[in-house]
Design a protein around this motif. Structure first.
Motif, PDB file in Angstrom:
ATOM      1  N   HIS A  50      33.426  25.474  16.280  1.00 28.83           N
ATOM      2  CA  HIS A  50      34.604  24.775  16.060  1.00 28.83           C
ATOM      3  C   HIS A  50      34.469  23.913  14.866  1.00 28.83           C
ATOM      4  CE1 HIS A  50      37.359  21.486  16.600  1.00 28.83           C
ATOM      5  NE2 HIS A  50      38.472  22.535  16.908  1.00 28.83           N
ATOM      6  N   ASP A  51      33.270  22.919  15.016  1.00 22.75           N
ATOM      7  CA  ASP A  51      33.102  22.219  13.706  1.00 22.75           C
ATOM      8  C   ASP A  51      32.962  22.849  12.591  1.00 22.75           C
ATOM      9  OD1 ASP A  51      33.198  20.008  15.701  1.00 22.75           O
ATOM     10  OD2 ASP A  51      31.046  20.075  16.015  1.00 22.75           O
ATOM     11  N   LEU A  52      32.354  24.226  12.439  1.00 21.99           N
ATOM     12  CA  LEU A  52      31.973  24.747  11.326  1.00 21.99           C
ATOM     13  C   LEU A  52      33.375  25.801  10.946  1.00 21.99           C
ATOM     14  CD1 LEU A  52      28.382  25.726  11.528  1.00 21.99           C
ATOM     15  CD2 LEU A  52      29.338  24.082  10.363  1.00 21.99           C
ATOM     16  N   GLY A  53      33.891  25.643  11.793  1.00 23.52           N
ATOM     17  CA  GLY A  53      35.415  26.553  11.560  1.00 23.52           C
ATOM     18  C   GLY A  53      34.953  28.029  11.532  1.00 23.52           C
ATOM     19  N   LEU A  54      34.107  28.330  12.691  1.00 17.97           N
ATOM     20  CA  LEU A  54      33.640  29.474  12.639  1.00 17.97           C
ATOM     21  C   LEU A  54      34.032  30.101  14.023  1.00 17.97           C
ATOM     22  CD1 LEU A  54      30.167  29.474  11.286  1.00 17.97           C
ATOM     23  CD2 LEU A  54      32.137  30.361  10.102  1.00 17.97           C
ATOM     24  N   GLY A  55      34.562  31.317  13.862  1.00 15.27           N
ATOM     25  CA  GLY A  55      34.637  31.875  15.321  1.00 15.27           C
ATOM     26  C   GLY A  55      33.235  32.210  16.258  1.00 15.27           C
ATOM     27  N   MET A  56      33.463  32.249  17.450  1.00 14.95           N
ATOM     28  CA  MET A  56      32.364  32.389  18.388  1.00 14.95           C
ATOM     29  C   MET A  56      31.412  33.803  18.023  1.00 14.95           C
ATOM     30  SD  MET A  56      33.535  31.361  22.047  1.00 14.95           S
ATOM     31  CE  MET A  56      35.020  30.154  22.160  1.00 14.95           C
ATOM     32  N   GLU A  57      32.211  34.848  17.527  1.00 12.79           N
ATOM     33  CA  GLU A  57      31.257  35.660  17.293  1.00 12.79           C
ATOM     34  C   GLU A  57      30.953  35.802  15.633  1.00 12.79           C
ATOM     35  OE1 GLU A  57      34.546  35.773  18.152  1.00 12.79           O
ATOM     36  OE2 GLU A  57      34.790  36.794  19.917  1.00 12.79           O
ATOM     37  N   GLU A  58      31.438  34.923  15.015  1.00 11.60           N
ATOM     38  CA  GLU A  58      30.729  34.821  13.524  1.00 11.60           C
ATOM     39  C   GLU A  58      29.635  33.906  13.947  1.00 11.60           C
ATOM     40  OE1 GLU A  58      32.063  33.101   9.223  1.00 11.60           O
ATOM     41  OE2 GLU A  58      33.497  33.012  10.980  1.00 11.60           O
ATOM     42  N   LEU A  59      29.861  32.856  14.544  1.00  8.39           N
ATOM     43  CA  LEU A  59      28.765  32.063  14.744  1.00  8.39           C
ATOM     44  C   LEU A  59      27.385  32.478  15.410  1.00  8.39           C
ATOM     45  CD1 LEU A  59      27.806  29.099  14.333  1.00  8.39           C
ATOM     46  CD2 LEU A  59      28.658  28.587  16.656  1.00  8.39           C
ATOM     47  N   SER A  60      27.707  33.362  16.470  1.00 14.33           N
ATOM     48  CA  SER A  60      26.714  34.082  17.000  1.00 14.33           C
ATOM     49  C   SER A  60      26.071  35.031  16.143  1.00 14.33           C
ATOM     50  CB  SER A  60      27.357  34.792  18.250  1.00 14.33           C
ATOM     51  OG  SER A  60      26.324  35.605  18.897  1.00 14.33           O
ATOM     52  N   ALA A  61      26.776  35.678  15.140  1.00 15.70           N
ATOM     53  CA  ALA A  61      26.432  36.514  14.402  1.00 15.70           C
ATOM     54  C   ALA A  61      25.462  36.136  13.254  1.00 15.70           C
ATOM     55  CB  ALA A  61      27.606  37.392  13.582  1.00 15.70           C
ATOM     56  N   ARG A  62      25.715  35.124  12.784  1.00 15.25           N
ATOM     57  CA  ARG A  62      25.070  34.348  11.647  1.00 15.25           C
ATOM     58  C   ARG A  62      23.567  33.944  12.289  1.00 15.25           C
ATOM     59  NH1 ARG A  62      28.546  30.787   7.928  1.00 15.25           N
ATOM     60  NH2 ARG A  62      26.595  30.891   6.830  1.00 15.25           N
ATOM     61  N   GLU A  63      23.545  33.880  13.673  1.00  9.52           N
ATOM     62  CA  GLU A  63      22.163  33.460  14.252  1.00  9.52           C
ATOM     63  C   GLU A  63      22.020  31.985  13.903  1.00  9.52           C
ATOM     64  OE1 GLU A  63      19.038  36.128  13.062  1.00  9.52           O
ATOM     65  OE2 GLU A  63      19.771  37.644  14.227  1.00  9.52           O
ATOM     66  N   PRO A  64      22.879  31.108  14.283  1.00  9.77           N
ATOM     67  CA  PRO A  64      22.569  29.703  14.039  1.00  9.77           C
ATOM     68  C   PRO A  64      21.294  29.220  15.022  1.00  9.77           C
ATOM     69  CG  PRO A  64      24.167  30.121  15.787  1.00  9.77           C
ATOM     70  CD  PRO A  64      23.848  31.509  15.441  1.00  9.77           C
ATOM     71  N   ARG A  65      20.630  28.202  14.561  1.00 14.46           N
ATOM     72  CA  ARG A  65      19.599  27.521  15.138  1.00 14.46           C
ATOM     73  C   ARG A  65      19.469  26.216  14.698  1.00 14.46           C
ATOM     74  NH1 ARG A  65      13.795  30.133  13.364  1.00 14.46           N
ATOM     75  NH2 ARG A  65      14.840  29.619  11.504  1.00 14.46           N
ATOM     76  N   VAL A  66      18.964  25.510  15.569  1.00 16.14           N
ATOM     77  CA  VAL A  66      18.933  23.817  15.382  1.00 16.14           C
ATOM     78  C   VAL A  66      17.444  23.636  15.231  1.00 16.14           C
ATOM     79  CG1 VAL A  66      19.389  21.665  16.078  1.00 16.14           C
ATOM     80  CG2 VAL A  66      21.020  23.310  16.727  1.00 16.14           C
ATOM     81  N   ILE A  67      17.213  22.962  14.009  1.00 15.95           N
ATOM     82  CA  ILE A  67      15.608  22.706  13.692  1.00 15.95           C
ATOM     83  C   ILE A  67      15.744  21.121  13.623  1.00 15.95           C
ATOM     84  CG2 ILE A  67      15.086  24.820  13.022  1.00 15.95           C
ATOM     85  CD1 ILE A  67      15.431  23.675  10.001  1.00 15.95           C
ATOM     86  N   SER A  68      14.679  20.396  13.782  1.00 15.24           N
ATOM     87  CA  SER A  68      14.583  18.829  13.734  1.00 15.24           C
ATOM     88  C   SER A  68      13.235  18.612  13.254  1.00 15.24           C
ATOM     89  CB  SER A  68      14.877  18.215  14.770  1.00 15.24           C
ATOM     90  OG  SER A  68      14.620  16.752  14.771  1.00 15.24           O
ATOM     91  N   ASP A  69      12.793  17.460  12.502  1.00  8.72           N
ATOM     92  CA  ASP A  69      11.810  17.036  12.074  1.00  8.72           C
ATOM     93  C   ASP A  69      10.722  16.268  13.202  1.00  8.72           C
ATOM     94  OD1 ASP A  69      12.277  17.966   9.610  1.00  8.72           O
ATOM     95  OD2 ASP A  69      13.004  16.203   8.822  1.00  8.72           O
ATOM     96  N   GLN A  70      11.498  16.132  14.087  1.00  8.71           N
ATOM     97  CA  GLN A  70      10.650  15.277  15.088  1.00  8.71           C
ATOM     98  C   GLN A  70      10.119  16.195  16.442  1.00  8.71           C
ATOM     99  OE1 GLN A  70      13.516  12.532  16.997  1.00  8.71           O
ATOM    100  NE2 GLN A  70      13.664  11.374  15.191  1.00  8.71           N
ATOM    101  N   LYS A  71       9.879  17.455  15.977  1.00  7.61           N
ATOM    102  CA  LYS A  71       9.465  18.305  16.924  1.00  7.61           C
ATOM    103  C   LYS A  71       9.800  18.073  18.226  1.00  7.61           C
ATOM    104  CE  LYS A  71       5.753  18.889  13.558  1.00  7.61           C
ATOM    105  NZ  LYS A  71       4.288  18.932  13.575  1.00  7.61           N
ATOM    106  N   ILE A  72      10.993  17.834  18.503  1.00 13.95           N
ATOM    107  CA  ILE A  72      11.305  17.639  19.925  1.00 13.95           C
ATOM    108  C   ILE A  72      12.651  18.411  20.083  1.00 13.95           C
ATOM    109  CG2 ILE A  72      10.312  15.430  20.290  1.00 13.95           C
ATOM    110  CD1 ILE A  72      13.110  14.336  19.885  1.00 13.95           C
ATOM    111  N   GLY A  73      12.595  19.046  21.068  1.00 10.64           N
ATOM    112  CA  GLY A  73      13.831  20.210  21.266  1.00 10.64           C
ATOM    113  C   GLY A  73      14.884  19.248  22.224  1.00 10.64           C
ATOM    114  N   PHE A  74      15.388  18.389  21.501  1.00  2.21           N
ATOM    115  CA  PHE A  74      16.405  17.416  22.574  1.00  2.21           C
ATOM    116  C   PHE A  74      17.653  18.065  22.389  1.00  2.21           C
ATOM    117  CE2 PHE A  74      16.176  15.834  18.403  1.00  2.21           C
ATOM    118  CZ  PHE A  74      17.323  15.506  17.877  1.00  2.21           C
TER     119      PHE A  74
END
Length: 977
Positions: A50-74
């Motif tokens: 929603h925030d990116l303006g993408l649909g769910m299929e699109e988002l899923s297709a683009r294979e999103p992933r959350v990365i962080s410098d704190q090496k914590i998976g929060f």
């Protein structure tokens, strides 16, 4: 449950809003997501599609992933839906610490195509932490001298929260000294300060414990506390202070040295050296320092020396307590020394009078004071002396006493008194003091000298040498000094005729008696006198004692033969009938010895005889008796020589010659001895006989005339006539009686015994006479009348004082005691007859008494008779002539006076008219005047004198009592002999 659903919906709406906004700025700004810490795992944060303006299929297709410098998976990205959620709870304080804001950057990586999107997760703080102080206790040390307003920074509380959830305020527990002031620091941190509101006093509050509370700004706010312990640091602002400002201690005076007296205690509210106290005496005197000592640390006071209540009763000690800072405090210790009865009473003599005069009343002997250095009952005292003394204690003021005599003292009974004054206190145990005083009694001359005997009997052998010491008298005077010095003297004898001064003398100092002359037992067998002893006191006192000197007989007199009389002119001849039986009493030789005792024991023996064996003499009584029958051959004239010998040493003797005629009967005339014949031939002297008869006659007439004259003049009467001058003359008459008042102008006249020097009166008294035996009676009259004629009799002198007595009213001379062999056979009595007139007149009569063993025994002639016998006849004749002439002259003079008085009386009567004089009645015999003047009976003596001897000796003597007529008023007297 409904509330939770509503909250979740609200959170999702906010999240959607944020995502939407982030997406709108994605090209320029990273996506920002907000989440509160401590949100639960799985909380949806955003939808990237929603925030990116993408649909769910699109988002899923683009294979999103959350990365962080704190090496914590929060974050957890769901590639299918694009939802981003929390993988775990986030703790902001752990992730960011105090950093604000707490932003966690992360990237959203899309691989197909590759594209990175920046994003931030803003973790919002919640008030999940309370403020925490690092120390559970905050220690503050504050000087008690800190001034109010001083601030003390405190440790801040730590709060992990930030912002408003962080510490926003501090509070302190309520107290009187501090409050909290909060200050913001430059770093934004709030710092608490502890501010002093009022001065601290460590001694009042040495420590404070306060609770410091930190409050955050959360809602609800959370708080944290810590203990703030405030130690008030001491300064030396308190001087030591004693628990008691005054200590009172009672200490027994016999407490031992080293004993604890008291322990003082001081407090110092300061601490440390400021509170360390040292005790010491403050300005103590040397006496206190020598008596007590103090422990500087403990404050204990100990006894250093012995106490003495009597010296000091109270000690006042000032004790100083000084701290390390130099401040000090003081207290007073008053030590009362309690008394024990350790001091005996004391006696302080003020005055003592000794000696004191005897017989003095209530004399102050001593004045003294008593004291006891103890106190209380220990000082109460009782004072006493012995009970058996004539003294008494009288209390005065302030424990003063006077010792006073209770009764008159007698030095002779006791000259010295040892008085013990005992003072006893009332303590326990009782103590006493004894004070001895010696009181001497001075002498007053109140005792006359006293002889050791009331009478002394001294024996002196006759024929002593003059100045012989015959004995001593001794008198003692119980007084002292001059009052006891005795002087002896001979007192004048009652009879001034006794030559006492020529007989004895006395040593005035020692009372030794000396015979001045040689004494003769036969002349003076005994004599008495009084010795006086006079002291030298003032006034002098004296006493007297009777001294009887008995002259011890010495055999210096040879026997004297009384019968038969040895007269050469008329020898004694005894007749013995020839028919006399053996033992016939011829005669008795009577002899006496002037000596006494065994010197006078006579023995008789026949020295010579015409016919030896014819007569015998009894040795003890001198009886001459026939020893055998007489015969015709015996010569008619017998001459016997009898020896009379005494028993003295050496014996003396005398002899007598007896002439015995042997006759055939008493009718036969006996042959006269030649001497008798010569005596018979001698004619008698008629002149002596005539003179005696004439003297007796004239004396009788003179006495009668005196009595008649006196009686005639006692009273007389006459008639007085009174005649008028009328015609015829008339007359009347009156009787006048003149009574002559008596004056004591007549001395007593002794009727019996007659005082005749030539024939003295001699009375015989048997030695066996009982006391009261009538010897004779002195008869006297007084020519006066009334009390002038009342006569009294007294014994003036006697050879043996105490042997005879005279009755005062009737003149009877009687024996006063039994007669003894020691009494002299010849006694001479002088009786004084005295009337009762003013002045009294007197007369004396001398009686001679012979003591005989019986009336049959011839008696010794009186000395006057012996003198008369020795005198020649011529002086007797001269005496008779002189006496006759004197009496005749007096008689004639009295007759002339009587006639002259009668003539005068008649002449006076004739001149007055008729003047008959009535003769006063004068009794025919003397009567007793009040029982004292004259005899109520008369004595008549028949006296037989030996003719021719001239000695006037009595041959026999008997009284004859006449019978008085019935008209005599006196009693009839029965003679007793």
């Amino acid at each position: 449950m409904d509330a939770r659903v509503e909250c979740a919906v609200q959170q999702r709406q906010v999240l959607f809003l944020c995502v939407f906004l982030g997406m709108s700025w994605a090209a320029e700004e990273p996506l920002v997501y907000f989440v509160e810490e401590e949100a639960e795992r799985g909380t949806l944060l955003a939808n990237l599609a929603h925030d990116l303006g993408l649909g769910m299929e699109e988002l899923s297709a683009r294979e999103p992933r959350v990365i962080s410098d704190q090496k914590i998976g929060f974050l957890l990205l769901d590639p299918l839906t694009g939802d981003v959620s929390l993988n775990e709870k986030l703790d902001r304080e752990e992730l960011c610490g105090p950093k604000e804001p707490c932003v966690l950057p992360f990237q959203l990586l899309m691989e197909k195509p590759f594209e990175i999107f920046r994003a931030k997760l803003w973790v919002r703080d919640i008030n999940d932490h309370s403020p925490v102080f690092l120390d559970r206790e905050i220690l503050l040390k504050i000087l008690e001298s800190t001034t109010p307003g001083a601030a003390f920074l405190l440790q801040s509380a730590q709060d992990s929260d930030i912002g408003t959830n962080n510490v926003r305020n501090y509070t302190i527990s309520p107290n009187a000294y501090f409050h909290i002031s909060v200050h913001n620091g430059a770093d934004g941190i709030i710092y608490p300060e502890l501010v002093l509101d009022r001065p601290l006093d460590r001694e009042e509050v040495p420590e404070l414990s306060l609770i410091l509370t930190a409050l955050d700004g959360g809602s609800p706010p959370r708080s944290g506390t810590t203990l703030v312990r405030i130690l008030v640091l001491d300064i030396n602002d308190n001087a030591p202070e004693f628990v008691q400002p005054l200590y009172k201690v009672q200490l027994c005076e016999d407490s031992p040295v080293g004993s604890l007296v008291v322990t003082v205690s001081a407090r110092d509210l300061d601490t440390g050296s400021n509170g360390e106290i040292v005790y010491a005496f403050f300005y103590a005197t040397e006496r206190i320092l020598n008596t007590f000592q103090i422990n500087p640390t403990s404050g204990s006071v100990y006894l250093k020396a012995e106490l003495n209540y009597e010296v000091i009763q109270t000690y006042t000690l000032t004790i100083q307590a000084k701290d390390g800072g130099g401040l000090s405090g003081k207290c007073t210790v008053v030590i009362q020394v309690t008394d024990i009865n350790d001091n005996p009473p004391e006696l302080l003599m003020s005055s003592l009078t000794s000696p004191i005069q005897e017989n003095s009343l209530e004399t102050v002997v001593a004045v003294f004071r008593i004291r006891d250095r103890d106190s209380g009952n220990n000082a109460k005292m009782v004072c006493s002396i012995q009970d058996d003394l004539p003294f008494v204690l009288k209390p005065s003021v302030e424990n003063y006493y006077t010792l006073v005599t209770d009764s008159p003292l007698d030095r002779e009974e006791r000259a010295e008194y040892n008085i013990t004054i005992t003072v006893t206190d009332m303590g326990t145990p009782r103590l006493k003091t004894e004070h001895n005083i010696t009181v001497l009694v001075s002498d007053v001359n109140d005792n006359a000298p006293t002889f050791t005997q009331t009478s002394y009997t001294l024996w002196v052998r006759e024929n002593n040498s003059p100045a012989l010491h015959i004995g001593s008298v001794s008198a003692t005077d119980t007084d002292a000094g001059a009052n006891a010095q005795v002087t002896y003297s001979l007192l004048p004898p009652p009879d001034p005729l006794v030559p006492l001064a020529s007989l004895v003398s006395i040593n005035t100092d020692n009372g030794h008696l000396f015979a001045l002359t040689s004494l003769d037992y036969e002349a003076l067998r005994a004599f008495e006198f009084h010795v006086g002893a006079t002291d030298r006191g003032s006034p002098a006192l004296s006493s007297q004692a009777l001294v009887r000197v008995l002259v011890a007989d010495a055999n210096d007199n040879a026997p004297f033969v009384l019968y038969p009389l040895q007269n050469a002119s008329a020898p004694c001849t005894e007749l013995v009938p020839r028919a006399a039986e053996p033992g016939y009493l011829v005669t008795k030789v009577v002899a006496v010895d002037g000596d006494a005792g065994q010197n006078a024991w006579l023995s008789y023996q026949l020295l010579k005889a015409t016919e030896p064996g014819l007569f015998g003499v009894w040795a003890h009584n001198g009886e001459v008796r026939t020893a055998r029958l007489l015969s015709e051959r015996d010569a008619p004239k017998q001459r016997l020589v009898v020896l009379v010998k005494d028993n003295g040493e050496p014996p003396l003797s005398a002899s007598v010659t007896l002439h015995v005629l042997l006759v055939d009967g008493f009718s036969q005339p006996y042959l006269p001895a030649p001497e008798a014949e010569a005596a018979a031939a001698a004619p008698a002297d008629p002149l002596t006989v005539y003179l005696v008869v004439a003297l007796a006659s004239v004396s009788s007439l003179f006495l009668f005339s005196v009595l008649v004259f006196v009686a005639a003049l006692r009273a007389f009467e006459f008639h007085v006539g009174a005649t008028d001058r009328g015609s015829p003359a008339l007359s009347s008459q009156a009787l006048v009686r003149v009574l002559v008042a008596d004056a004591n102008d007549n001395a007593p006249f002794v009727l019996y015994p007659l005082q005749n020097a030539s024939a003295p009166c001699t009375e015989l008294v048997p030695r066996a006479a009982e006391p009261g035996y009538l010897v004779t009676k002195v008869v006297a009259v007084d020519g006066d009348a009334g009390q002038n004629a009342w006569l009294s009799y007294q014994l003036l002198k006697a050879t043996e004082p105490g042997l005879f007595g005279v009755w005062a009213h009737n003149g009877e001379v009687r024996t006063a005691r039994l007669l003894s062999e020691r009494d002299a056979p010849k006694q001479r009595l002088v009786v004084l007859v005295k009337d009762n007139g003013e002045p009294p007149l007197s007369a004396s009569v001398t009686l001679h008494v012979l003591l005989v063993d019986g009336f049959s025994q011839p008696y010794l002639p009186a000395p006057e008779a012996e003198a008369a016998a020795a005198a020649p006849a011529d002086p007797l004749t001269v005496y008779l002539v002189v006496a006759l002439a004197s009496v005749s002259s007096l008689f004639l003079f009295s007759v002339l006076v009587f006639v002259a008085v009668r003539l005068c009386r008649r002449g006076g009567a004739a001149s007055a008219g008729r003047c008959p004089v009535a003769e006063g009645h004068f009794p025919g015999h003397l009567v007793d005047v009040s029982g004292t003047g004259t005899l109520s009976q008369s004595y008549q003596y028949e006296v037989c004198l030996m003719g021719g001897t001239g000695t006037g000796e009595f041959k026999f003597l008997k009284p004859v009592v006449p019978k008085f007529q019935s008209h005599f008023p006196g009693p009839e007297i029965n003679p007793q002999f």
